[in-house]
Scaffold this active site. Structure first.
Site, PDB file in Angstrom:
ATOM      1  N   GLU A  66      -6.760 -43.313 -32.714  1.00 51.23           N
ATOM      2  CA  GLU A  66      -6.285 -41.940 -32.589  1.00 51.23           C
ATOM      3  C   GLU A  66      -7.465 -41.035 -32.232  1.00 51.23           C
ATOM      4  O   GLU A  66      -8.489 -41.046 -32.912  1.00 51.23           O
ATOM      5  CB  GLU A  66      -5.645 -41.465 -33.890  1.00 51.23           C
ATOM      6  CG  GLU A  66      -4.383 -42.233 -34.255  1.00 51.23           C
ATOM      7  CD  GLU A  66      -3.674 -41.636 -35.458  1.00 51.23           C
ATOM      8  OE1 GLU A  66      -4.057 -40.532 -35.907  1.00 51.23           O
ATOM      9  OE2 GLU A  66      -2.728 -42.281 -35.955  1.00 51.23           O
ATOM     10  N   GLY A  72     -10.380 -40.855 -37.691  1.00 48.70           N
ATOM     11  CA  GLY A  72      -9.275 -40.999 -38.620  1.00 48.70           C
ATOM     12  C   GLY A  72      -8.027 -40.322 -38.097  1.00 48.70           C
ATOM     13  O   GLY A  72      -7.877 -40.114 -36.891  1.00 48.70           O
ATOM     14  N   CYS A  73      -7.117 -39.985 -38.997  1.00 50.32           N
ATOM     15  CA  CYS A  73      -5.847 -39.355 -38.624  1.00 50.32           C
ATOM     16  C   CYS A  73      -6.093 -38.128 -37.759  1.00 50.32           C
ATOM     17  O   CYS A  73      -6.822 -37.217 -38.147  1.00 50.32           O
ATOM     18  CB  CYS A  73      -5.074 -38.971 -39.885  1.00 50.32           C
ATOM     19  SG  CYS A  73      -3.539 -38.090 -39.548  1.00 50.32           S
ATOM     20  N   PHE A  74      -5.483 -38.104 -36.582  1.00 42.06           N
ATOM     21  CA  PHE A  74      -5.807 -37.034 -35.641  1.00 42.06           C
ATOM     22  C   PHE A  74      -5.232 -35.675 -36.023  1.00 42.06           C
ATOM     23  O   PHE A  74      -5.639 -34.655 -35.483  1.00 42.06           O
ATOM     24  CB  PHE A  74      -5.462 -37.394 -34.201  1.00 42.06           C
ATOM     25  CG  PHE A  74      -4.077 -37.898 -33.893  1.00 42.06           C
ATOM     26  CD1 PHE A  74      -2.971 -37.621 -34.684  1.00 42.06           C
ATOM     27  CD2 PHE A  74      -3.866 -38.673 -32.742  1.00 42.06           C
ATOM     28  CE1 PHE A  74      -1.706 -38.079 -34.363  1.00 42.06           C
ATOM     29  CE2 PHE A  74      -2.604 -39.147 -32.412  1.00 42.06           C
ATOM     30  CZ  PHE A  74      -1.522 -38.840 -33.224  1.00 42.06           C
ATOM     31  N   TRP A  75      -4.297 -35.609 -36.956  1.00 43.70           N
ATOM     32  CA  TRP A  75      -3.767 -34.306 -37.369  1.00 43.70           C
ATOM     33  C   TRP A  75      -4.868 -33.428 -37.955  1.00 43.70           C
ATOM     34  O   TRP A  75      -5.061 -32.294 -37.535  1.00 43.70           O
ATOM     35  CB  TRP A  75      -2.661 -34.480 -38.405  1.00 43.70           C
ATOM     36  CG  TRP A  75      -1.413 -35.121 -37.912  1.00 43.70           C
ATOM     37  CD1 TRP A  75      -1.038 -35.326 -36.614  1.00 43.70           C
ATOM     38  CD2 TRP A  75      -0.355 -35.644 -38.725  1.00 43.70           C
ATOM     39  NE1 TRP A  75       0.182 -35.950 -36.573  1.00 43.70           N
ATOM     40  CE2 TRP A  75       0.627 -36.150 -37.846  1.00 43.70           C
ATOM     41  CE3 TRP A  75      -0.154 -35.733 -40.110  1.00 43.70           C
ATOM     42  CZ2 TRP A  75       1.805 -36.743 -38.324  1.00 43.70           C
ATOM     43  CZ3 TRP A  75       1.022 -36.315 -40.575  1.00 43.70           C
ATOM     44  CH2 TRP A  75       1.990 -36.810 -39.696  1.00 43.70           C
TER      45      TRP A  75
END
Length: 222
Positions: free
Chosen positions: A103, A59-62
């Site tokens: 990502e 998912g979102c890499f942050w």
């Protein structure tokens, strides 16, 4: 064949190599040092410990990067894009769906302090690997789940852990795991502002969330 224009609308379709954006030869400029591990070179060299590398997409890499840099034994993390066709893509290009990339987080770890199996356990339990081209409210091919392996041993361990986690997911009523498991392709590092984003922006968005399913204690890492 799905048209490029359709991919811009349908975020669940991967482009072909012919449809992918051309990209560029020049890599993104990166900071020299890790924002969290002060004084640690972002990309090495790493002189202490028995160093290895792991590549995960969840998912979102942050949010994913933050969870891994918080793990004892991890010495550096870098976010980027992998699994597609476009060389050195921008974030906007990846979000268009026309690069084929997902990502990823490149995790640099000391095998004397944390094992690859430990990191695999984190990976499976931190997200929902049954959602295909999405993760929670984040929809698109760039959010698909993947494990990119840097050695045959990692590949074998990843597949074994997948089968074990699938058994637990099935007991809990979840569907089939859609995680891609493959030998590591080229990782193209993301822009500097994405690196350690949630350390620089503590109130930033983090959409990462697991299923509540865990590997049984006998199969978990330390």
């Amino acid at each position: 064949m799905v048209l490029r224009s359709e991919i811009l609308v349908n975020k669940n379709v991967l482009p072909t190599a012919e449809q992918a954006l051309p990209g560029r030869e020049t890599p993104m400029a990166l900071p020299e040092f890790h924002y969290v591990f002060e004084g640690t070179p972002l990309l090495g060299p790493f002189f202490e410990g028995d160093i290895d590398f792991a590549i995960f997409a969840l998912g979102c890499f942050w949010g994913a990067e933050r969870r891994f840099w918080q793990r004892e034994g991890v010495v550096s993390t870098v976010v980027g894009y992998a699994g597609g066709f476009t060389p050195n893509p921008t974030y906007e290009e990846v979000c268009s769906g026309l690069t084929g990339h997902t990502e990823v987080v490149l995790v640099v770890f000391d095998k004397n302090k944390v094992s690859y199996h430990d990191l695999l356990t984190m990976f499976w339990e931190l997200h929902n690997p049954t959602q295909g081209m999405r993760q929670g409210n984040d929809v698109g091919t760039q959010y698909r789940s993947a494990i990119y392996c840097t050695s045959p041993q990692q590949l074998e361990e990843a597949k074994t852990s997948r089968d074990a986690f699938q058994a637990e997911l099935s007991k809990a009523g979840f569907g089939e795991i859609t995680t891609e498991i493959a030998q590591a392709p080229t990782v193209y590092f993301a822009e500097a502002y994405h690196q350690q984003y949630l350390a620089k922006n503590p109130d930033g968005y983090c959409g990462i969330g697991g299923t509540g399913v865990c590997l049984p204690p006998s199969l978990q890492g330390n």
